[in-house]
Write an enzyme that holds these catalytic residues in place. Structure first.
Site, short mmCIF file in Angstrom:
data_model
loop_
_atom_site.label_atom_id
_atom_site.label_comp_id
_atom_site.label_asym_id
_atom_site.label_seq_id
_atom_site.Cartn_x
_atom_site.Cartn_y
_atom_site.Cartn_z
N HIS A 120 0.84 -1.21 0.00
CA HIS A 120 0.00 0.00 0.00
C HIS A 120 0.87 1.25 0.00
O HIS A 120 2.08 1.21 0.24
CB HIS A 120 -0.93 0.02 1.22
CG HIS A 120 -0.18 0.18 2.52
ND1 HIS A 120 0.58 -0.82 3.07
CD2 HIS A 120 -0.07 1.22 3.38
CE1 HIS A 120 1.13 -0.41 4.20
NE2 HIS A 120 0.75 0.83 4.40
N ASP A 122 0.49 4.92 2.01
CA ASP A 122 -0.28 5.28 3.21
C ASP A 122 -1.47 6.18 2.91
O ASP A 122 -1.35 7.21 2.23
CB ASP A 122 0.65 5.97 4.23
CG ASP A 122 1.61 4.98 4.86
OD1 ASP A 122 1.22 3.81 5.04
OD2 ASP A 122 2.76 5.37 5.15
N HIS A 269 4.81 0.17 0.19
CA HIS A 269 5.53 -0.63 1.16
C HIS A 269 4.63 -1.72 1.71
O HIS A 269 3.40 -1.68 1.57
CB HIS A 269 6.09 0.24 2.29
CG HIS A 269 5.06 1.02 3.03
ND1 HIS A 269 4.44 2.14 2.51
CD2 HIS A 269 4.51 0.84 4.26
CE1 HIS A 269 3.59 2.61 3.38
NE2 HIS A 269 3.59 1.84 4.45
N ARG A 284 4.94 6.35 14.11
CA ARG A 284 5.04 6.91 12.75
C ARG A 284 4.55 8.35 12.76
O ARG A 284 3.48 8.64 13.31
CB ARG A 284 4.19 6.08 11.78
CG ARG A 284 4.50 6.40 10.33
CD ARG A 284 3.63 5.57 9.40
NE ARG A 284 2.42 6.28 9.06
CZ ARG A 284 1.37 5.72 8.45
NH1 ARG A 284 1.39 4.44 8.13
NH2 ARG A 284 0.31 6.44 8.16
C1 SIN Z 1 2.97 1.15 7.87
O1 SIN Z 1 2.33 0.80 6.89
O2 SIN Z 1 3.12 2.33 8.17
C2 SIN Z 1 3.67 0.11 8.72
C3 SIN Z 1 5.02 -0.15 8.19
C4 SIN Z 1 5.84 -1.00 9.10
O3 SIN Z 1 5.40 -1.28 10.23
O4 SIN Z 1 6.93 -1.39 8.72
#
Ligand code: SIN
Length: 293
Positions: A120, A122, A269, A284
């Site tokens: 995805h 974000d 990612h 985050r």
């Molecule tokens: C996310 O999608 O922000 C999670 C990424 C992660 O935990 O590595």
């Protein structure tokens, strides 16, 4: 540089770089296509203008950059994010107490799921999806918990000219409803009456690099507009498989207090939840973006 890999397989065009040496940071590429580890900077300290510009350049050239051994308070993490723009508040996920812009990332033995398990970009369901995300992992499992990143410029470049022409001007629906409703109930989060839903171009032009990137993803994209539903499903299936080709990817192995900063406009990612029952946790900070064009 172009390389033809395999028999009729994807063409990889390496990221265009300005070639000048970096003067305030070190930049060590993980792969020729995406990802670089940055050295020589302490993100807990206010960034000087030269270092800030070089970090921006490293992000533009590598799509995701990594910093090791960064001991950051929530305020320092937020300040680093604010240097790149106003901060985003997640429409669903829990945040740290007193810090709505500091999203909690955590999976442990009691978790029914982990964040970001599918490919995805974000919150692409937002009308102005985030420009970038800055993840600081403080607790690592003994092994596993890597994050994979994929270069969406390379995925676009590798399409046939006929497919590029077909996608030109096409838009798609991105919807947060299925992704978010009930997802954080185990953490005491009450659902909102609705979650963001937006239409975006399937191919977007990056506002900094001027390059074209594929901008649909398995997580949020539900439908291509202007074509029948079965055609939309078939083309999306092809594009998702295409963009998940390992040729476009790097894989980051976390260490405690590492930071990853990725550009959601040109990279996707996926986080691996392969470490249950161990704990992986951090925060985050997400930087607001603009309307994709
Ligand atoms: C996310 O999608 O922000 C999670 C990424 C992660 O935990 O590595």
């Amino acid at each position: 540089m172009n390389q033809l890999r395999g028999n009729g397989g994807p063409r990889i065009r390496h990221v265009v770089e300005n070639g000048a040496p970096y003067e305030t940071i070190t930049v060590d590429k993980l792969t020729p296509v995406i990802g670089a580890e940055i050295g020589g900077v302490d993100l807990a300290q206010p960034l000087g203008n030269a270092t800030f510009s070089e970090i921006q350049r490293a992000l533009a050239e590598n799509l995701v950059i990594f910093f090791r051994d960064q001991v950051l308070t929530p305020e320092q993490h937020l300040d680093f994010g604010r240097r790149f723009g106003a901060l985003h508040i997640h429409p669903a996920a829990p945040h740290a107490p007193g810090h709505p812009e500091l999203m909690v990332i955590r999976a442990d033995e009691n978790s029914p799921r982990a964040n970001g398990e599918g490919w995805h970009s974000d919150v692409s369901c937002d009308a102005m999806p985030p420009m970038g995300s800055i993840l600081h992992i403080q607790t690592c499992p003994p092994m596993g918990g890597d994050t994979l990143f994929a270069n969406m410029y390379a995925a676009y470049d590798a399409l046939s000219d006929r497919m590029k022409a077909y996608l030109d001007g096409m838009r798609a629906v991105h919807d947060g409803e299925e992704v978010y409703r009930g997802t954080y109930a185990n953490l005491g989060v009450t659902d909102k009456p609705s979650y963001p839903k937006s239409e975006h171009p399937v191919v977007r032009t990056h506002p900094v690099t001027g390059k074209k990137a594929l901008f649909i993803n398995r997580g949020f994209t539900r439908r291509l507009l202007g074509v029948p539903a079965d055609e939309s499903a078939g083309v999306m299936r092809y594009l998702f498989e295409h963009m998940e080709n390992p040729l476009f990817q790097c894989r980051f192995r976390w260490t405690e207090n590492a930071v990853a900063f990725w550009d959601n406009r040109c990279a996707q990612h996926r986080a691996m939840w392969d470490y249950w029952p161990h704990t992986r946790a951090g925060h985050r900070v997400t930087v607001l973006g603009d309307v994709p064009v």
